[in-house]
Design an enzyme around this catalytic site. Structure first.
Site, short mmCIF file in Angstrom:
data_model
loop_
_atom_site.label_atom_id
_atom_site.label_comp_id
_atom_site.label_asym_id
_atom_site.label_seq_id
_atom_site.Cartn_x
_atom_site.Cartn_y
_atom_site.Cartn_z
N TYR A 53 0.84 -1.19 0.00
CA TYR A 53 0.00 0.00 0.00
C TYR A 53 0.88 1.25 0.00
O TYR A 53 1.85 1.35 0.73
CB TYR A 53 -0.95 0.02 1.19
CG TYR A 53 -2.06 -1.01 1.13
CD1 TYR A 53 -2.24 -1.81 0.01
CD2 TYR A 53 -2.92 -1.20 2.21
CE1 TYR A 53 -3.26 -2.75 -0.05
CE2 TYR A 53 -3.94 -2.14 2.17
CZ TYR A 53 -4.10 -2.91 1.04
OH TYR A 53 -5.10 -3.85 0.99
N PRO A 217 -16.48 -4.06 0.39
CA PRO A 217 -17.85 -4.42 0.78
C PRO A 217 -18.92 -3.58 0.10
O PRO A 217 -20.09 -3.97 0.10
CB PRO A 217 -17.85 -4.17 2.30
CG PRO A 217 -16.79 -3.13 2.50
CD PRO A 217 -15.72 -3.46 1.50
N GLY A 221 -17.63 1.54 -4.19
CA GLY A 221 -18.50 2.72 -4.13
C GLY A 221 -19.81 2.56 -4.85
O GLY A 221 -20.70 3.42 -4.72
N LEU A 223 -22.25 0.66 -4.22
CA LEU A 223 -23.35 0.49 -3.28
C LEU A 223 -23.40 1.60 -2.23
O LEU A 223 -24.12 1.49 -1.23
CB LEU A 223 -23.23 -0.87 -2.57
CG LEU A 223 -23.19 -2.09 -3.50
CD1 LEU A 223 -22.86 -3.35 -2.70
CD2 LEU A 223 -24.52 -2.25 -4.23
#
Length: 328
Positions: A53, A217, A221, A223
């Site tokens: 990252y 999850p 974006g 949802l």
């Protein structure tokens, strides 16, 4: 905040996991510090990162930001269940070393664990995750490296990420043969729009006692209130707009359901995941403290049978577990 055991381990983690991938590339160090401080205030004790990252700004950047946050003291490190990952390309600048390319050789695992510990300014990693399957490396070699790190006190638990069901089975059978604990978690993409892990990965996790940690999850974006975000000028890029248009009928029904319930679409998507007993903690990746504060609502949102049925109608899954999903 609710706390659950991580798979079959005795370790207790918050039911939301703080994802840190935005720290550095999209979120400043100062704002990242504020998000982590607020997470602890909210009871979130589970933080997820990875050695890669930082991306184009430099692999290891995000771990370094977390390390500098730990260095402020205040028992920050002791209060956090820290998860990081190994697998990706960690080539040194201006130096091409094939042993730092993508993969999971024992040499690389051990050396890159030391590098992560240095950046994170800590003596140990609570959950060291294999970021991807290495098809050219045996699990005997991988477990040899992880066992060494556990013996040295540098790693406590190990997990996988992006593994197929049969990868989990192979890993666990090899670990059992070595009289080793093996994996305690699997981190997979899982959301209402992408439910393919219900076929084999989730059954494998349940069989072997792995906690499931869903990444993305909210489907990148999709949802999180796509139409509102578009109206406000957020996520205005051709690829995202194409995804929204492709899913427009489902998204309209989904966002109308959220509006009917008086909830943010994002929290509805997170609450759906949290209603699954196989799920340990979805990874949320807030770019701001405000986004973090909004996400916590999902832990208190309970969905009844009618709502769950409607969500299944809008976002149908693969039909259950394999092989019943496609055979008798």
């Amino acid at each position: 905040m609710n706390y659950v055991r991580l798979g079959r381990s005795g370790l207790k983690v918050s039911s939301l996991c703080l994802g840190t991938m935005n720290f550095g590339p999209l979120t400043s160090e100062a704002e990242s510090f504020s998000i982590m401080d607020r997470a602890l205030e909210l009871g979130i004790n589970f933080f997820d990162t990875a050695d890669v990252y930082g991306w184009k700004q430099g692999e290891g950047l995000t771990e370094s930001i977390i390390g500098r946050w730990f260095a402020q003291g205040g028992n920050r490190r002791e209060r956090v269940v820290l998860a990081t990952k190994v697998f990706g390309n960690m080539q040194l600048p201006n130096q091409q070393d094939p042993n730092y390319d993508r993969g999971l050789s024992a040499r690389k695992i051990i050396q890159l664990c030391d590098a992560s510990l240095c950046r994170l300014q800590t003596d140990y990693i609570d959950l060291y995750q294999l970021h991807h399957i290495d098809r050219n490396c045996s699990f005997d070699e991988i477990w040899h490296a992880i066992e060494t790190l556990v013996t040295q006190g540098k790693v406590i638990y190990s997990g996988s990420s992006n593994y197929a069901g049969w990868n989990i089975a192979t890993a666990q059978q090899t670990a059992a043969h070595r009289h080793f604990l093996g994996l305690v978690s699997e981190q997979s993409v899982y959301n209402l729009d992408n439910r393919i892990v219900e076929l084999e990965v989730i059954p494998a996790c349940q069989h072997y006692g792995l906690g499931l940690i869903p990444w993305s999850p909210l489907s990148g974006g999709l949802l999180a209130g796509s139409f509102k975000n578009h109206a406000e000028g957020r996520r205005a890029n051709p690829d995202f707009e194409s995804r929204v248009e492709k899913k427009r009928p489902q998204l309209e029904r989904f966002e109308n359901l959220a509006k009917k319930l008086g909830e943010d679409p994002a929290n509805l998507g997170l609450a759906w995941l949290l209603s699954n007993p196989a799920v340990t903690a979805p990874i949320i990746g807030p770019r701001t403290v405000e986004q973090l504060n909004r996400s916590v609502r999902a832990t208190a949102l309970k969905l009844d049978h009618e709502i769950m049925t409607e969500l299944d109608t809008i976002w149908p899954g693969p039909g259950g577990e394999a092989p019943k999903a496609y055979a008798w």
